[in-house]
Each structure stands twice: as C-alpha cells, then as structure tokens.
Design an enzyme around this catalytic site. Structure first.
Site, PDB file in Angstrom:
ATOM      1  CE  LYS A 176      -3.787  11.671 -10.409  1.00 44.45           C
ATOM      2  NZ  LYS A 176      -2.703  10.681 -10.486  1.00 44.45           N
ATOM      3  CB  SER A 183      -4.826  13.862 -14.174  1.00 42.77           C
ATOM      4  OG  SER A 183      -6.051  14.136 -14.824  1.00 42.77           O
ATOM      5  CE1 TYR A 216      -7.305  10.686  -9.968  1.00 42.27           C
ATOM      6  CE2 TYR A 216      -7.773  12.605 -11.340  1.00 42.27           C
ATOM      7  CZ  TYR A 216      -7.219  11.342 -11.185  1.00 42.27           C
ATOM      8  OH  TYR A 216      -6.593  10.743 -12.256  1.00 42.27           O
ATOM      9  CG  ASP A 253      -1.785   1.191   1.354  1.00 43.00           C
ATOM     10  OD1 ASP A 253      -1.624   2.146   0.543  1.00 43.00           O
ATOM     11  OD2 ASP A 253      -2.649   1.205   2.246  1.00 43.00           O
TER      12      ASP A 253
HETATM   13  N1  LIG Z   1      -7.262   6.378 -17.032  1.00 40.44           N
HETATM   14  C1  LIG Z   1      -7.347   7.677 -17.172  1.00 40.44           C
HETATM   15  O1  LIG Z   1      -8.183   8.169 -17.960  1.00 40.44           O
HETATM   16  C2  LIG Z   1      -6.422   8.584 -16.404  1.00 40.44           C
HETATM   17  C3  LIG Z   1      -6.446   9.947 -16.713  1.00 40.44           C
HETATM   18  C4  LIG Z   1      -5.599  10.804 -16.003  1.00 40.44           C
HETATM   19  C5  LIG Z   1      -4.736  10.299 -15.041  1.00 40.44           C
HETATM   20  N2  LIG Z   1      -4.747   8.968 -14.759  1.00 40.44           N
HETATM   21  C6  LIG Z   1      -3.828   8.500 -13.719  1.00 40.44           C
HETATM   22  O2  LIG Z   1      -3.072   7.407 -14.187  1.00 40.44           O
HETATM   23  C7  LIG Z   1      -2.747   6.531 -13.103  1.00 40.44           C
HETATM   24  C8  LIG Z   1      -3.179   5.134 -13.446  1.00 40.44           C
HETATM   25  O3  LIG Z   1      -4.578   5.142 -13.683  1.00 40.44           O
HETATM   26  P1  LIG Z   1      -5.379   3.940 -14.354  1.00 40.44           P
HETATM   27  O4  LIG Z   1      -6.463   4.510 -15.151  1.00 40.44           O
HETATM   28  O5  LIG Z   1      -4.431   2.979 -14.940  1.00 40.44           O
HETATM   29  O6  LIG Z   1      -6.114   3.372 -13.062  1.00 40.44           O
HETATM   30  P2  LIG Z   1      -6.190   1.950 -12.453  1.00 40.44           P
HETATM   31  O7  LIG Z   1      -7.200   2.038 -11.376  1.00 40.44           O
HETATM   32  O8  LIG Z   1      -6.332   0.932 -13.537  1.00 40.44           O
HETATM   33  O9  LIG Z   1      -4.712   1.809 -11.823  1.00 40.44           O
HETATM   34  C9  LIG Z   1      -4.344   2.370 -10.623  1.00 40.44           C
HETATM   35  C10 LIG Z   1      -3.580   1.294  -9.876  1.00 40.44           C
HETATM   36  O10 LIG Z   1      -3.119   1.849  -8.657  1.00 40.44           O
HETATM   37  C11 LIG Z   1      -3.293   0.883  -7.652  1.00 40.44           C
HETATM   38  N3  LIG Z   1      -3.408   1.517  -6.359  1.00 40.44           N
HETATM   39  C12 LIG Z   1      -4.394   2.340  -5.925  1.00 40.44           C
HETATM   40  N4  LIG Z   1      -4.171   2.680  -4.661  1.00 40.44           N
HETATM   41  C13 LIG Z   1      -3.008   2.077  -4.289  1.00 40.44           C
HETATM   42  C14 LIG Z   1      -2.270   2.045  -3.085  1.00 40.44           C
HETATM   43  N5  LIG Z   1      -2.679   2.686  -1.992  1.00 40.44           N
HETATM   44  N6  LIG Z   1      -1.121   1.324  -3.051  1.00 40.44           N
HETATM   45  C15 LIG Z   1      -0.689   0.647  -4.153  1.00 40.44           C
HETATM   46  N7  LIG Z   1      -1.381   0.616  -5.307  1.00 40.44           N
HETATM   47  C16 LIG Z   1      -2.525   1.336  -5.368  1.00 40.44           C
HETATM   48  C17 LIG Z   1      -4.588   0.171  -8.010  1.00 40.44           C
HETATM   49  O11 LIG Z   1      -4.699  -1.102  -7.379  1.00 40.44           O
HETATM   50  C18 LIG Z   1      -4.474   0.095  -9.518  1.00 40.44           C
HETATM   51  O12 LIG Z   1      -3.885  -1.122  -9.933  1.00 40.44           O
HETATM   52  C19 LIG Z   1      -3.437   7.106 -11.865  1.00 40.44           C
HETATM   53  O13 LIG Z   1      -2.529   7.885 -11.140  1.00 40.44           O
HETATM   54  C20 LIG Z   1      -4.525   7.983 -12.477  1.00 40.44           C
HETATM   55  O14 LIG Z   1      -4.900   9.021 -11.618  1.00 40.44           O
HETATM   56  C21 LIG Z   1      -5.564   8.092 -15.412  1.00 40.44           C
END
Ligand SMILES: NC(=O)c1ccc[n+]([C@@H]2O[C@H](COP(=O)([O-])OP(=O)(O)OC[C@H]3O[C@@H](n4cnc5c(N)ncnc54)[C@H](O)[C@@H]3O)[C@@H](O)[C@H]2O)c1
Length: 257
Positions: free
Chosen positions: A161, A144, A157, A65
């Site tokens: 970011k 983001s 959130y 975590d």
């Molecule tokens: N998908 C999008 O459209 C998007 C857009 C902008 C930014 N992001 C950013 O990209 C990153 C990845 O996003 P994603 O869409 O792949 O999401 P996702 O939910 O698929 O991946 C996030 C991962 O982080 C892990 N996680 C969450 N809390 C945790 C913790 N406390 N300890 C360890 N692991 C933890 C989750 O288990 C998950 O596997 C994030 O930081 C998200 O904010 C995503």
C-alpha cells in the site's frame, strides 16, 4: 448529465465491497464500466444487482486474475472492444496476508506484490495509450491508511500500500504532460463482505465488530463502501480537474488519533 457522463472506466476488484460500490456509482453517474475480478460468482452477483437497480447501466464484466501480467492486455482489450476508449482506471483489487515479517514467506511476498502493486503498474501501462488520448484521463489507485501508518502483523500488505502511494506520485509526475491525473484514495475501516466473513469465521458478533471501530477513528464507526466510492467518483470527474498526485485519507479521522 451524470458527473462522469460518456466516460469509459475499468474497475479492478469490481466484485469486492469497495470496488463494486465504485463501479456502481460510476455507472449511476453516466460512465460505462468494466468490472474486473477473479471471483466469477461474486462478479455475477454484482452484475445482477446493478441490472436490477439501474436498467440502463452500461457495463460489462470480466473474470481475470490481475496478479498475472498477461491479464492487463486482456482487460484493456475487453474494455475497448465492449465499451470504447478508456478514460478512467480504478485500481482497487487487493489481497491481504497476515505473516509477521520475521516469518514472511517468499511465495506470499511474490503473490501480494503481484496482486496489490504490480497489477496497478501493469494495467496502467496497458491502458496508457488510451488514457493519454482521452484528454481527461484519470487513474485512481486504492491504497490504505496503513500505507503511511503501518502496524504489526500485516507488513507485506502495508508495504504494497505504501508502494501504491509512491507509484501514484511518480506516475502523476510523468503523465501530467499527457493530461492524465493520478491520485490515490486511502480507505480507513470500511465494512465489506471481506470483514463480515472474517468476523464470522472468528465467531465474532456484530457488537464485537462495531466495538472494533469505536476507538479506531474520530467517527467511531465503520465506513460504508459508498463512502469510499464518492471520493473516487469525484477524482474521476472534471470537478477534480486540479487534483493530481494527491493522497486522500478517507478514514473518519483515524489519522489524528
Ligand atoms: N475494507 C477496508 O477496510 C479497506 C481499508 C483499506 C484499504 N482497502 C483496500 O480497498 C480495496 C478493496 O477492498 P475491500 O475491502 O472491498 O475487499 P474485498 O475483499 O471485498 O475486495 C477485493 C476484491 O479484489 C478481488 N481480487 C483479489 N485478488 C484478485 C486478483 N488476483 N485478481 C482479480 N481480483 C482480485 C477479490 O476477489 C475481491 O472481490 C483493496 O485494495 C483493499 O486493500 C480496504
């Protein structure tokens, strides 16, 4: 020779859509990667997929975590012990919250700040000795587009970011003299398991999901996670040797709308 041959990288959120794509592409280009995630099952799934796609991939996984400060030292120790001195840190783990600011609970604030923002700081601090010694240290923070373009309903959130962008620039200032480059990548709409699950839970169809992206950016579609992974790969590599303190929007042209 791969584009990041011989480097050791940590990727947090390594079991998620974007994090697993980043870790996979770094492995493909010759890095040894520690995938870190809180979701043990998803992490095991990523490891299975990677093993069958690339038999010679050098990687390890760690369930942790990142929102707990003590995890940072454990992650760095695992990376060093299993893979070697760390050259690249990709902070990608993230959680979402949907409380309007007027109703936002302190408990949620604390958790999202720990996971999305403080984990990036804690892990950087824990790895800083290795990154300085590397001579080609690179930190890539996943932020983001909403860092600079916030909206209603996800204020907590978006604040985290925005904090990541600020932290990236300050760290770039402070660490340039130690040879560490620090950059942020700001994904736009990227279709990951998170979005699929959320859409399914709300009873939305694939057509509904596709429509969401149509007006959301110039390209009119969701990004594939690999389209986030390649900019991160580039920033990790020597090809980006003059890049630091940059904030790169990877958003299909969302920004000009
Ligand atoms: N998908 C999008 O459209 C998007 C857009 C902008 C930014 N992001 C950013 O990209 C990153 C990845 O996003 P994603 O869409 O792949 O999401 P996702 O939910 O698929 O991946 C996030 C991962 O982080 C892990 N996680 C969450 N809390 C945790 C913790 N406390 N300890 C360890 N692991 C933890 C989750 O288990 C998950 O596997 C994030 O930081 C998200 O904010 C995503």
């Amino acid at each position: 020779m791969g584009r990041v041959e011989g480097r050791v990288a940590i990727v947090t959120g390594g079991a998620g859509g974007i994090g697993s794509a980043i870790g996979t592409v770094l492995c493909k280009e010759g890095a040894s990667v520690l995938f870190v995630d809180a979701d043990a099952d998803a992490l095991a799934g990523v490891a299975d997929e990677l093993r069958s796609a690339q038999a010679d991939a050098r990687f390890s996984t760690l369930v942790a975590d990142v929102g707990e400060e003590a995890s940072a030292a454990r992650i760095v120790e695992a990376a060093r012990a299993e893979l070697g001195q760390i050259d690249t840190l990709v902070n990608c783990a993230g959680m979402r919250s949907y409380e309007p600011l007027a109703e936002a609970r302190t408990e949620t604030w604390n958790r999202i700040l720990e996971v999305n923002l403080l984990s990036y700081a804690w892990l950087t601090q824990a790895a800083i000795g290795d990154l300085r010694a590397s001579g080609r240290g690179s930190v890539i923070n996943v932020s983001s587009t909403h860092a600079v373009n916030p909206r209603a309903g996800m204020g907590q959130y978006d604040v985290t970011k925005a904090g990541i962008v600020s932290m990236t620039k300050t760290l770039a200032f402070e660490e340039a003299k130690h040879g560490i480059r620090v950059n942020a990548v700001c994904p736009g709409l990227t279709f990951t398991p998170f979005h699929r699950k959320r859409a399914e839970a709300a009873g939305r169809t694939q057509a509904d999901i596709d429509r969401e992206a149509q007006g959301g950016c110039l390209m009119g579609r969701w990004a594939d996670p690999m389209e986030m992974a390649y900019p991160v790969l580039w920033l990790a590599s020597d090809e980006a040797s003059y890049m630091t303190a940059s904030v790169i929007m990877v958003d299909g042209g969302r920004f000009v709308l």
